[in-house]
Every structure is written in C-alpha cells, then in structure tokens.
Design an enzyme around this catalytic site. Structure first.
Site, PDB file in Angstrom:
ATOM      1  N   ASP A   2     -12.138 -23.335 -29.745  1.00 38.91           N
ATOM      2  CA  ASP A   2     -12.641 -22.304 -28.996  1.00 38.91           C
ATOM      3  C   ASP A   2     -13.008 -20.966 -29.951  1.00 38.91           C
ATOM      4  O   ASP A   2     -12.658 -19.749 -28.979  1.00 38.91           O
ATOM      5  CB  ASP A   2     -12.617 -22.025 -27.696  1.00 38.91           C
ATOM      6  CG  ASP A   2     -12.828 -23.281 -26.998  1.00 38.91           C
ATOM      7  OD1 ASP A   2     -13.164 -24.313 -27.451  1.00 38.91           O
ATOM      8  OD2 ASP A   2     -12.433 -23.194 -25.513  1.00 38.91           O
ATOM      9  N   CYS A  56      -6.869 -23.004 -23.126  1.00 38.25           N
ATOM     10  CA  CYS A  56      -7.268 -24.062 -23.732  1.00 38.25           C
ATOM     11  C   CYS A  56      -6.717 -24.713 -24.835  1.00 38.25           C
ATOM     12  O   CYS A  56      -6.737 -25.901 -24.950  1.00 38.25           O
ATOM     13  CB  CYS A  56      -9.125 -23.609 -24.314  1.00 38.25           C
ATOM     14  SG  CYS A  56      -9.946 -23.173 -22.962  1.00 38.25           S
ATOM     15  N   LYS A 109     -17.177 -28.910 -24.997  1.00 39.31           N
ATOM     16  CA  LYS A 109     -16.723 -28.992 -23.231  1.00 39.31           C
ATOM     17  C   LYS A 109     -16.903 -28.035 -22.509  1.00 39.31           C
ATOM     18  O   LYS A 109     -17.721 -26.980 -22.607  1.00 39.31           O
ATOM     19  CB  LYS A 109     -15.046 -29.060 -23.717  1.00 39.31           C
ATOM     20  CG  LYS A 109     -14.439 -27.645 -24.264  1.00 39.31           C
ATOM     21  CD  LYS A 109     -12.933 -28.141 -24.507  1.00 39.31           C
ATOM     22  CE  LYS A 109     -12.454 -26.393 -24.841  1.00 39.31           C
ATOM     23  NZ  LYS A 109     -12.272 -25.440 -23.842  1.00 39.31           N
TER      24      LYS A 109
END
Length: 207
Positions: free
Chosen positions: A9, A154, A109
């Site tokens: 990310d 994450c 995701k």
C-alpha cells in the site's frame, strides 16, 4: 529457495498530503527501490487498497460517528477512517517515486464495500481470500519479506497471515512506517510472538 518482496500500500493517500497520511512515508521509498534492485528477490508483489466509495471503513458512511471511532460490523471490529484509496482516484495511485514493473504481481484489496481488508491475504473477517497465496504458490515462494504502509495495520496483518499461510515471513523495519507510534510497541510484540522475523534492508539480503 524462492523469495518474494511484498510492498504494501505505498499509495498517494498514505503519503505526504494524502487523506490518511502516514508519518515519514516518503522515507521508505528510496530503500524499497534500492532493495528491489538488488536481485535478491525472485518475485515482487505490490498491494493496493482499492475501496469503493461506499466502503464500510469510511467514517462519512456512518452518520453520528467520527474518524477513528471503532464500531462493529457483522461481528468484526472496524476502525473508521477518512475516505482514502477510492478506486480509480488519484489517491489510490502508487506513489510516483515508487519503482514498479509490469512483472510485479498486483493484489488489490478492500474491494468489498461491506468489509475491510488490512491483510493482503484475507479480508478482516477471514471470509474471502485474495489471490495472493495462489500467486505465491504458483511461483514456489517460501520466504516473504514484507514492507510498506502502514506498519501497525496492513503491513502487520499481512505478516501475521503470511506466517499462518505457511511462509517464512520477515518484516523489513526500515522500509515500513506506522500510523500510530503509541501502539507500535504492542504490535511489534504481537508480531514477534507470532514467529514474524524482523530485519532491515541492509541485512535482509544476507539472510
């Protein structure tokens, strides 16, 4: 032994000026780029938060609640965040200084509006898997080296699930940054007790 670098990310909304800015996010760009160019990794994975506008994690979709409130949705604890990484938005794009190649495996995701997905392997309720494990198995990967944003969410959840899915999993500390330093110590203790190994970019290529 086949090794994968999992870059979690590193997107505009999590970097300077983004809607959910992670402190020090830009500091990880150079070491990540250098690391992937060492030739140590056989596979590179990039994960991308990819939310619909009506996503359950957005505080604006819960009247009466504010950002960082914790609620429960379908039996799963949900922290409410600012709107971030909306599909096809500028904020969802990878940071422009992050090196990426066509050969990288892309895992998107958080696409289900009804449940969040911190981990690159599973949604938060462990109801649906992403394609990550399948893609890693196809490549005969046995070791994961995980880095990115944010370390306390994450990145951490991806590491934990990496161990659960049977991979030898390393967290690259200097290539990751956390949203909250106050809770970071407890999260690192949780990772260590779950058999996640810690390393640095200067050391991991020697493992």
């Amino acid at each position: 032994m086949t090794r994968a670098l999992v870059i979690v990310d590193v997107q505009r909304d999590f970097c300077k000026g983004g809607s959910l800015e992670v402190p020090g996010a830009e500091e990880i760009l150079k070491p990540i780029n250098e690391l992937r160019n060492t030739g140590f990794f056989d596979v590179v994975v990039e994960t991308q938060d990819w939310h619909p506008e009506n996503h359950v994690s957005f505080a604006k979709n819960h009247p009466g609640h504010e950002v960082f409130d914790a609620i429960e949705e379908s039996g799963v604890k949900q922290i409410l965040w600012p709107v971030h990484c909306v599909q096809n938005s500028v904020g969802a794009e990878f940071h422009p200084l992050l090196t990426h190649r066509d050969s990288d495996i892309l895992i998107q995701k958080g696409t289900d509006p009804n449940i969040d997905s911190y981990s690159a392997f599973w949604d938060n309720g462990k109801q649906k898997q992403t394609q990550l494990k399948e893609r890693l198995v196809e490549k005969d990967v046995s070791q994961l080296y995980v880095c990115g944003l944010a370390l306390d969410f994450c990145v951490a959840y991806t590491c934990l699930d990496g161990v659960l899915e049977g991979f030898e999993t390393y967290l690259i500390l200097d290539c990751s940054r956390a949203i909250s330093t106050s809770s970071l110590t407890m999260k690192l203790l949780e990772l260590a007790s779950s058999d996640v190994k810690f390393t640095y970019s200067s050391l991991c290529c020697k493992n």
